[in-house]
Design an enzyme around this catalytic site. Structure first.
Site, PDB file in Angstrom:
ATOM      1  CG  HIS A 109      34.157  42.750  37.047  1.00  0.00           C
ATOM      2  ND1 HIS A 109      34.367  43.499  35.905  1.00  0.00           N
ATOM      3  CD2 HIS A 109      33.154  41.877  36.718  1.00  0.00           C
ATOM      4  CE1 HIS A 109      33.562  43.083  34.939  1.00  0.00           C
ATOM      5  NE2 HIS A 109      32.823  42.097  35.420  1.00  0.00           N
ATOM      6  CG  ASP A 158      36.102  45.553  32.751  1.00  0.00           C
ATOM      7  OD1 ASP A 158      36.719  46.602  32.973  1.00  0.00           O
ATOM      8  OD2 ASP A 158      36.010  44.630  33.577  1.00  0.00           O
ATOM      9  CG  HIS A 171      40.779  47.068  33.675  1.00  0.00           C
ATOM     10  ND1 HIS A 171      39.781  47.909  34.145  1.00  0.00           N
ATOM     11  CD2 HIS A 171      41.950  47.749  33.830  1.00  0.00           C
ATOM     12  CE1 HIS A 171      40.323  49.039  34.562  1.00  0.00           C
ATOM     13  NE2 HIS A 171      41.625  48.971  34.385  1.00  0.00           N
ATOM     14  CG  ASP A 183      38.632  42.178  35.117  1.00  0.00           C
ATOM     15  OD1 ASP A 183      39.557  42.988  35.326  1.00  0.00           O
ATOM     16  OD2 ASP A 183      37.432  42.457  35.266  1.00  0.00           O
ATOM     17  CG  HIS A 215      38.940  44.249  40.963  1.00  0.00           C
ATOM     18  ND1 HIS A 215      38.465  45.545  41.106  1.00  0.00           N
ATOM     19  CD2 HIS A 215      40.275  44.390  40.788  1.00  0.00           C
ATOM     20  CE1 HIS A 215      39.461  46.400  41.018  1.00  0.00           C
ATOM     21  NE2 HIS A 215      40.563  45.722  40.831  1.00  0.00           N
ATOM     22  CG  ASP A 222      36.515  49.897  34.424  1.00  0.00           C
ATOM     23  OD1 ASP A 222      36.009  49.220  33.513  1.00  0.00           O
ATOM     24  OD2 ASP A 222      37.386  49.452  35.196  1.00  0.00           O
ATOM     25  CD  GLU A 256      35.181  46.918  40.194  1.00  0.00           C
ATOM     26  OE1 GLU A 256      35.357  47.819  41.023  1.00  0.00           O
ATOM     27  OE2 GLU A 256      35.789  45.815  40.216  1.00  0.00           O
TER      28      GLU A 256
END
Length: 308
Positions: free
Chosen positions: A98, A125, A127, A129, A142, A229, A272
């Site tokens: 990512h 996602d 997460h 980020d 990432h 993910d 990813e």
């Protein structure tokens, strides 16, 4: 005929596990170009973006690694993404981890600025980020692209950002793993975050439709960044950052079909995908299928086996 430009980003230096550099090849092997062509799109595959070997660059945060490579990827991807957004209706950027979005999103943002339109980003996602180079504890870059392309401080080691995305133009769906520093930024900038509890309570359509209405009201250009993910690892095992409790098969398809119906999407990241962790290509095939939903495939178009 609508057109799409594809290019691969074989980057894995932002992640903790090796294998993401095989993601673009896996998506091609799973038939993504042919799938989109069969849906009536003109498809141009521009191959893979590459960078030269880099000298090591140190950072005040000793956890940070592969900083030189990440900077080089950003410098290579920004013009490539800009050109793809200029030359086609809905380009697809095939990753790769990512960290690549630190290059693709600014490139698309430059194209949106040329059009006189604000760029909105839908971040699918587990997460957010939202780490900076100073706050990342893992040093895996990432985890930094959103903080970078929304113009947060602490990125002097990255290329200068000319077209930032306004924090209020972000929408995160599927979030279920947030670090304290990221939580602080979410609250400080009042970002639109729909975690999996919110999805459990309302379903995916309520927050998605509300966000799309904001994009439409602003005459915005929409970029979608899809991390493997985001999906539940039970249906998509090919990712090095699995977090239980992700989106189901139907939730993911409903999101992509709704995005297609909106007519607002102008570009797509697929990130990813780690084929080294896959099971006979099932995750790559699922990503191709989900992308097909974004490009116009419907349930009645799907081939099914008859047992009658």
């Amino acid at each position: 005929m609508k057109s799409t430009v594809l290019f691969g980003v074989p980057v894995e230096t932002g992640a903790s596990q090796r294998g993401c550099l095989m993601g673009p090849a896996s998506l091609r092997t799973a038939g993504l170009p042919q799938t989109l062509s069969a849906l009536g799109w003109s498809v141009e595959d521009r191959g893979d973006v590459q960078i030269a070997p880099q000298e090591i660059t140190a950072h005040a945060n000793p956890a940070v690694h592969n900083l030189s490579e990440t900077r080089a990827w950003i410098e290579a991807l920004e013009p490539a993404a800009y050109a793809a957004a200029r030359d086609s209706d809905l380009p697809v950027f095939m990753g790769g981890d990512h960290s690549m979005s630190a290059g693709t999103v600014p490139g698309v943002a430059r194209r949106a600025a040329e059009e006189g339109r604000p760029l909105f980003v839908l971040w699918l996602d587990a997460h957010p980020d939202l780490h900076t180079l100073d706050t990342t504890e893992s040093g895996n870059l990432h985890g930094t692209p959103v903080a970078y392309f929304t113009g947060q401080a602490g990125f002097e080691a990255y290329p200068a950002l000319t077209n930032a995305v306004a924090p209020e133009h972000m929408c995160f769906i599927g979030i279920r793993s947030v670090d304290p520093a990221e939580q602080d930024r979410i609250q400080r900038f009042e970002m639109d975050v729909q975690d999996m509890r919110a999805i459990d309570e309302t379903g995916v359509l309520v927050p998605l439709r509300a966000f799309l209405e904001r994009v439409r009201a602003a005459n915005g250009r929409l970029h979608v960044s899809f991390d493997v993910d985001f999906l539940d690892p039970g249906i998509a095992p090919a990712v090095g950052t699995t977090v239980p409790g992700g989106a189901t098969f139907r939730e993911a398809h409903l999101i992509m079909e709704t995005l297609c119906d909106s007519g607002l999407v102008g570009s797509l990241d697929l990130v990813e995908l780690n084929p080294f962790l896959d099971e006979r290509g099932r995750t790559a095939k699922l990503l191709c299928d989900l992308t097909a939903s974004l490009f116009g495939r419907r349930v009645l178009d799907r081939m099914t086996r008859s047992f009658g």
